[in-house]
Design a protein around this motif. Structure first.
Motif, PDB file in Angstrom:
ATOM      1  N   TYR A 142      25.897 -19.823 -21.871  1.00  0.00           N
ATOM      2  CA  TYR A 142      24.637 -18.858 -21.756  1.00  0.00           C
ATOM      3  C   TYR A 142      23.776 -19.091 -22.953  1.00  0.00           C
ATOM      4  O   TYR A 142      22.635 -19.156 -22.713  1.00  0.00           O
ATOM      5  N   MET A 143      24.324 -19.300 -24.048  1.00  0.00           N
ATOM      6  CA  MET A 143      23.461 -19.644 -25.333  1.00  0.00           C
ATOM      7  C   MET A 143      22.724 -20.884 -25.210  1.00  0.00           C
ATOM      8  O   MET A 143      21.705 -20.955 -25.645  1.00  0.00           O
ATOM      9  N   GLU A 144      23.332 -21.855 -24.585  1.00  0.00           N
ATOM     10  CA  GLU A 144      22.952 -23.129 -24.855  1.00  0.00           C
ATOM     11  C   GLU A 144      21.688 -23.104 -23.670  1.00  0.00           C
ATOM     12  O   GLU A 144      20.701 -24.021 -23.747  1.00  0.00           O
ATOM     13  N   GLN A 145      21.720 -22.358 -22.624  1.00  0.00           N
ATOM     14  CA  GLN A 145      20.689 -22.291 -21.634  1.00  0.00           C
ATOM     15  C   GLN A 145      19.599 -21.318 -21.929  1.00  0.00           C
ATOM     16  O   GLN A 145      18.656 -21.254 -21.362  1.00  0.00           O
ATOM     17  N   HIS A 146      19.833 -20.631 -23.037  1.00  0.00           N
ATOM     18  CA  HIS A 146      18.782 -19.735 -23.474  1.00  0.00           C
ATOM     19  C   HIS A 146      18.485 -19.664 -25.048  1.00  0.00           C
ATOM     20  O   HIS A 146      19.051 -18.736 -25.457  1.00  0.00           O
ATOM     21  N   PRO A 147      17.987 -20.660 -25.411  1.00  0.00           N
ATOM     22  CA  PRO A 147      17.888 -20.912 -26.781  1.00  0.00           C
ATOM     23  C   PRO A 147      17.014 -19.682 -27.667  1.00  0.00           C
ATOM     24  O   PRO A 147      17.213 -19.625 -28.820  1.00  0.00           O
ATOM     25  N   GLU A 148      16.118 -18.866 -26.772  1.00  0.00           N
ATOM     26  CA  GLU A 148      15.579 -17.807 -27.554  1.00  0.00           C
ATOM     27  C   GLU A 148      16.426 -16.555 -27.861  1.00  0.00           C
ATOM     28  O   GLU A 148      16.006 -15.644 -28.765  1.00  0.00           O
ATOM     29  N   ILE A 149      17.812 -16.881 -27.462  1.00  0.00           N
ATOM     30  CA  ILE A 149      18.499 -15.431 -27.698  1.00  0.00           C
ATOM     31  C   ILE A 149      19.564 -15.948 -28.574  1.00  0.00           C
ATOM     32  O   ILE A 149      20.178 -16.784 -28.551  1.00  0.00           O
TER      33      ILE A 149
ATOM     34  N   ALA B  85      20.659  -6.964 -36.840  1.00  0.00           N
ATOM     35  CA  ALA B  85      20.325  -8.228 -36.086  1.00  0.00           C
ATOM     36  C   ALA B  85      19.508  -7.805 -34.885  1.00  0.00           C
ATOM     37  O   ALA B  85      18.602  -8.705 -34.546  1.00  0.00           O
ATOM     38  N   SER B  86      19.401  -6.679 -34.514  1.00  0.00           N
ATOM     39  CA  SER B  86      18.521  -6.224 -33.365  1.00  0.00           C
ATOM     40  C   SER B  86      17.118  -6.188 -33.494  1.00  0.00           C
ATOM     41  O   SER B  86      16.340  -6.079 -32.670  1.00  0.00           O
ATOM     42  N   ARG B  87      16.804  -6.150 -35.008  1.00  0.00           N
ATOM     43  CA  ARG B  87      15.463  -6.230 -35.315  1.00  0.00           C
ATOM     44  C   ARG B  87      14.835  -7.728 -35.272  1.00  0.00           C
ATOM     45  O   ARG B  87      13.890  -7.922 -35.299  1.00  0.00           O
ATOM     46  N   LEU B  88      15.684  -8.712 -34.953  1.00  0.00           N
ATOM     47  CA  LEU B  88      15.263 -10.129 -35.169  1.00  0.00           C
ATOM     48  C   LEU B  88      15.627 -10.844 -33.779  1.00  0.00           C
ATOM     49  O   LEU B  88      15.063 -11.995 -33.656  1.00  0.00           O
ATOM     50  N   THR B  89      16.368 -10.554 -32.748  1.00  0.00           N
ATOM     51  CA  THR B  89      16.413 -11.228 -31.482  1.00  0.00           C
ATOM     52  C   THR B  89      16.808  -9.937 -30.431  1.00  0.00           C
ATOM     53  O   THR B  89      17.341  -8.971 -30.674  1.00  0.00           O
ATOM     54  N   GLU B  90      16.545 -10.474 -29.149  1.00  0.00           N
ATOM     55  CA  GLU B  90      17.056  -9.758 -27.988  1.00  0.00           C
ATOM     56  C   GLU B  90      18.467 -10.032 -28.005  1.00  0.00           C
ATOM     57  O   GLU B  90      19.051 -10.962 -28.281  1.00  0.00           O
ATOM     58  N   TYR B  91      19.387  -8.979 -27.278  1.00  0.00           N
ATOM     59  CA  TYR B  91      20.551  -9.153 -27.056  1.00  0.00           C
ATOM     60  C   TYR B  91      20.840  -9.557 -25.637  1.00  0.00           C
ATOM     61  O   TYR B  91      19.941  -9.067 -24.819  1.00  0.00           O
TER      62      TYR B  91
END
Length: 325
Positions: free
Chosen positions: A109-116, A205-211
């Motif tokens: 999932y992380m590799e397919q969604h580099p924005e997360i 962490a939630s201030r810096l990225t979507e979960y």
């Protein structure tokens, strides 16, 4: 030892350990048996005295073992992160278990969604069986499905979740995977927080990225009655963590969402009541009394709180009940 596989990003798994000799082999095996080929397991022993280290040394170079004097899980996790070489960081506790396919699903999932930068999943609780072995509190209908593609997501646990985290500690530590770049931005776990340091970390962490919460069960949380959960602290760390977030960032999330103060006030009042309730029955009635007072400041109309305030006041005055001597 690091099992680095060319073409697959390295995952560093951080496991703090303290006096879990009865369970740690199963936890370690659940990491080493993952089908993902590029993993390093870093176990940080936090001053164990029960043979935990001896068990870990039997694994040889299949894991990296760090040792420290007893300083708590936050310091142990920080030591593990400092040693980690991975592109991703994942966490597991030394009495819990990962299910097959956890790392593969999350990395896909992380590799397919580099924005997360942050993913977590569902988990199951375990409790002792009648024969002393551990059986799941509820069982999976089928064995874990092999991972061939990234799983879907659970909308309720995904997105910009700062405002949701003000109301509850959403991710379970043993299901979390983070990008190393995000970990470097968030910084260290706070060792001053003897409880709730993970909750504090997830809020930061939630201030810096979507979960993203992946729609898959990946871990078993073991209920054995021997952990710190049975020893209620003297400090209400749940309230402290939320109050820290409010003092730093307020009620507005990074996406502009705003949580009404009335909801947060009620949530803090409930946390104060729960803290007082535990101390009334199993701890210090004087601490309970202070907690009920704090609960009433936030929710003065709750008759049950007034009742427990009176009861804890009387209990604090009785010799041998945690009150007057």
């Amino acid at each position: 030892m690091t099992a680095r596989d060319v073409g697959n990003p390295l995952v560093s798994v951080i496991m703090p350990a303290y006096n879990t000799a009865a369970y740690i082999a199963e936890s370690v095996d659940s990491v080493l048996d993952q089908d993902y080929p590029s993993v390093e397991l870093i176990v940080v022993d936090d001053g164990s005295t029960d043979g935990t280290i001896e068990i870990l040394r039997e694994y040889g170079d299949r894991l990296t073992l760090l040792t420290q004097q007893n300083q708590g899980a936050a310091v142990a996790r920080n030591a593990g992160i400092a040693k980690a070489q991975g592109d991703y960081i994942a966490f597991i506790d030394s009495d819990d278990v990962w299910l097959p396919g956890k790392l593969t699903a999350q990395v896909l999932y992380m590799e397919q969604h580099p924005e997360i930068g942050f993913v977590h999943t569902d988990f199951l609780s375990w409790k002792p069986g009648a024969d002393g072995r551990f059986a799941p509190a509820r069982t999976l209908a089928d064995p874990p499905v092999p991972v061939t593609e990234a799983p879907g997501i659970v909308l309720e646990g995904s997105g910009w979740v700062y405002n949701q985290l003000l109301m509850e500690s959403l991710p379970h530590t043993i299901t979390v995977m983070m990008r190393r770049t995000l970990v470097d931005q968030v910084g260290e776990f706070d060792p001053e927080l003897k409880r709730g340091q993970d909750y504090d970390y997830w809020i930061r962490a939630s201030r810096l990225t979507e979960y993203r919460q992946l729609d898959r069960v990946t871990a078993l949380y073991r209920l054995h009655g021997r952990g710190c959960i049975t020893k209620y602290p003297d400090v209400n760390y749940e309230v402290e963590v939320v109050q820290r977030a409010l003092d730093r960032w307020g009620l507005v999330g990074p996406n502009g969402e705003e949580t009404p103060w009335s909801r947060v006030r009620e949530r803090l009042g409930e946390a104060c009541f729960t803290f007082g309730y535990h101390h009334y029955w199993e701890g210090d009635p004087r601490i309970a009394r202070r907690a009920f007072l704090q609960a009433l400041l936030r929710k003065p109309g709750r008759a049950k709180t007034w009742g427990y305030l009176g009861a804890s006041t009387l209990k604090a005055l009785l010799p041998g009940k945690g009150g007057a001597d």
